[in-house]
Design a protein around this motif. Structure first.
Motif, mmCIF file in Angstrom:
data_model
loop_
_atom_site.group_PDB
_atom_site.id
_atom_site.type_symbol
_atom_site.label_atom_id
_atom_site.label_comp_id
_atom_site.label_asym_id
_atom_site.label_seq_id
_atom_site.Cartn_x
_atom_site.Cartn_y
_atom_site.Cartn_z
ATOM 1 N N UNK A 66 0.804 -1.223 0.000
ATOM 2 C CA UNK A 66 0.000 0.000 0.000
ATOM 3 C C UNK A 66 0.840 1.277 0.000
ATOM 4 N N UNK A 67 1.819 1.369 0.867
ATOM 5 C CA UNK A 67 2.634 2.592 0.915
ATOM 6 C C UNK A 67 3.454 2.754 -0.368
ATOM 7 N N UNK A 68 3.871 1.635 -0.947
ATOM 8 C CA UNK A 68 4.633 1.701 -2.194
ATOM 9 C C UNK A 68 3.746 2.164 -3.341
ATOM 10 N N UNK A 69 2.507 1.707 -3.350
ATOM 11 C CA UNK A 69 1.550 2.132 -4.377
ATOM 12 C C UNK A 69 1.280 3.624 -4.236
ATOM 13 N N UNK A 70 1.098 4.082 -3.001
ATOM 14 C CA UNK A 70 0.844 5.503 -2.754
ATOM 15 C C UNK A 70 2.002 6.392 -3.172
ATOM 16 N N UNK A 71 3.223 5.915 -3.012
ATOM 17 C CA UNK A 71 4.407 6.709 -3.369
ATOM 18 C C UNK A 71 4.783 6.601 -4.840
ATOM 19 N N UNK A 72 4.124 5.718 -5.565
ATOM 20 C CA UNK A 72 4.456 5.492 -6.974
ATOM 21 C C UNK A 72 3.179 5.407 -7.809
ATOM 22 N N UNK A 73 2.430 6.510 -7.887
ATOM 23 C CA UNK A 73 1.133 6.465 -8.576
ATOM 24 C C UNK A 73 1.221 6.122 -10.065
ATOM 25 N N UNK A 74 2.383 6.314 -10.675
ATOM 26 C CA UNK A 74 2.508 6.009 -12.105
ATOM 27 C C UNK A 74 2.805 4.533 -12.366
ATOM 28 N N UNK A 75 3.044 3.762 -11.309
ATOM 29 C CA UNK A 75 3.347 2.333 -11.457
ATOM 30 C C UNK A 75 2.056 1.538 -11.223
ATOM 31 N N UNK A 76 1.822 0.534 -12.054
ATOM 32 C CA UNK A 76 0.643 -0.327 -11.888
ATOM 33 C C UNK A 76 0.636 -0.949 -10.491
ATOM 34 N N UNK A 77 -0.539 -1.018 -9.884
ATOM 35 C CA UNK A 77 -0.669 -1.517 -8.515
ATOM 36 C C UNK A 77 -0.193 -2.954 -8.337
ATOM 37 N N UNK A 78 -0.192 -3.715 -9.419
ATOM 38 C CA UNK A 78 0.228 -5.107 -9.322
ATOM 39 C C UNK A 78 1.625 -5.351 -9.903
ATOM 40 N N UNK A 79 2.347 -4.281 -10.207
ATOM 41 C CA UNK A 79 3.725 -4.417 -10.694
ATOM 42 C C UNK A 79 4.661 -4.381 -9.481
ATOM 43 N N UNK A 80 4.623 -5.466 -8.715
ATOM 44 C CA UNK A 80 5.353 -5.522 -7.452
ATOM 45 C C UNK A 80 6.850 -5.355 -7.628
ATOM 46 N N UNK A 81 7.368 -5.915 -8.707
ATOM 47 C CA UNK A 81 8.799 -5.777 -8.977
ATOM 48 C C UNK A 81 9.179 -4.305 -9.119
ATOM 49 N N UNK A 82 8.451 -3.555 -9.909
ATOM 50 C CA UNK A 82 8.754 -2.132 -10.128
ATOM 51 C C UNK A 82 8.519 -1.329 -8.848
ATOM 52 N N UNK A 83 7.487 -1.681 -8.085
ATOM 53 C CA UNK A 83 7.229 -0.980 -6.822
ATOM 54 C C UNK A 83 8.399 -1.156 -5.854
ATOM 55 N N UNK A 84 8.907 -2.384 -5.730
ATOM 56 C CA UNK A 84 10.068 -2.620 -4.857
ATOM 57 C C UNK A 84 11.311 -1.921 -5.390
ATOM 58 N N UNK A 85 11.505 -1.976 -6.695
ATOM 59 C CA UNK A 85 12.662 -1.309 -7.290
ATOM 60 C C UNK A 85 12.617 0.191 -7.017
ATOM 61 N N UNK A 86 11.470 0.818 -7.230
ATOM 62 C CA UNK A 86 11.337 2.257 -6.965
ATOM 63 C C UNK A 86 11.566 2.568 -5.486
ATOM 64 N N UNK A 87 11.034 1.717 -4.619
ATOM 65 C CA UNK A 87 11.236 1.931 -3.184
ATOM 66 C C UNK A 87 12.729 1.972 -2.861
ATOM 67 N N UNK A 88 13.489 1.055 -3.450
ATOM 68 C CA UNK A 88 14.922 0.939 -3.134
ATOM 69 C C UNK A 88 15.793 1.954 -3.878
ATOM 70 N N UNK A 89 15.313 2.498 -4.984
ATOM 71 C CA UNK A 89 16.158 3.386 -5.779
ATOM 72 C C UNK A 89 15.684 4.843 -5.787
ATOM 73 N N UNK A 90 14.410 5.071 -5.442
ATOM 74 C CA UNK A 90 13.852 6.424 -5.507
ATOM 75 C C UNK A 90 13.247 6.874 -4.181
#
Length: 153
Positions: A66-90
């Motif tokens: 949920x927090x990753x989705x909120x911080x990355x509105x341009x990433x699909x909610x089910x793109x868990x790989x990209x959500x984790x990547x953004x969390x770690x890099x952005x």
């Protein structure tokens, strides 16, 4: 020639062959077969983080997004790989590796709490040795790490 080999030698040869063949399994298979050991799952999770292997992290992470989705509105909610990547890099998550498992507490057969210290990939101490707790919990039939990598805003 094989008649001269003892039963013990045959068993040893079979063990060696089995070990060699297990090393040939794809990475996914290795992760899958170790989901029954909370220590291995925790180590694999942070090993995947240090290698920026977000596919493996998704398989070993059991917390919510949920927090990753909120911080990355341009990433699909089910793109868990990209959500984790953004969390770690952005988004402030840190790419670290385990320095020390300071403490392990068994809550039940399905839940363990670990107190960890980390280091950066260049082997310098993360946050002066700050200790962070992580829960590893059995979900369905596999242990999962419930926390995201350490966060610094």
């Amino acid at each position: 020639m094989h008649r001269n080999l003892t039963k013990g030698t045959w068993i040893l040869l079979c063990c060696i062959l089995t070990t060699l063949l297990a090393g040939c399994l794809p990475a996914d298979e290795k992760v899958k077969e170790n989901h029954q050991d909370p220590d291995l799952v925790l180590n694999q999770y942070f090993d995947a983080l240090s290698k920026q292997d977000y596919d493996t992290m998704v398989k070993l992470y059991g917390g919510d997004y949920e927090s990753l989705i909120g911080n990355n509105p341009s990433v699909a909610k089910d793109d868990y790989k990209k959500l984790l990547e953004n969390y770690c890099t952005i988004n402030g998550g840190n790419i670290v590796k385990i320095d020390t498992i300071i403490e392990k507490t068994k809550i039940s057969d399905k839940e363990y709490i670990y107190k960890l210290s980390f280091k950066y990939l260049d082997d310098t101490s993360f946050e002066n040795g700050k200790q962070i707790e992580y829960t590893v919990k059995k979900i369905d039939d596999s242990f999962k790490v419930m926390g995201l990598p350490p966060y610094i805003p």
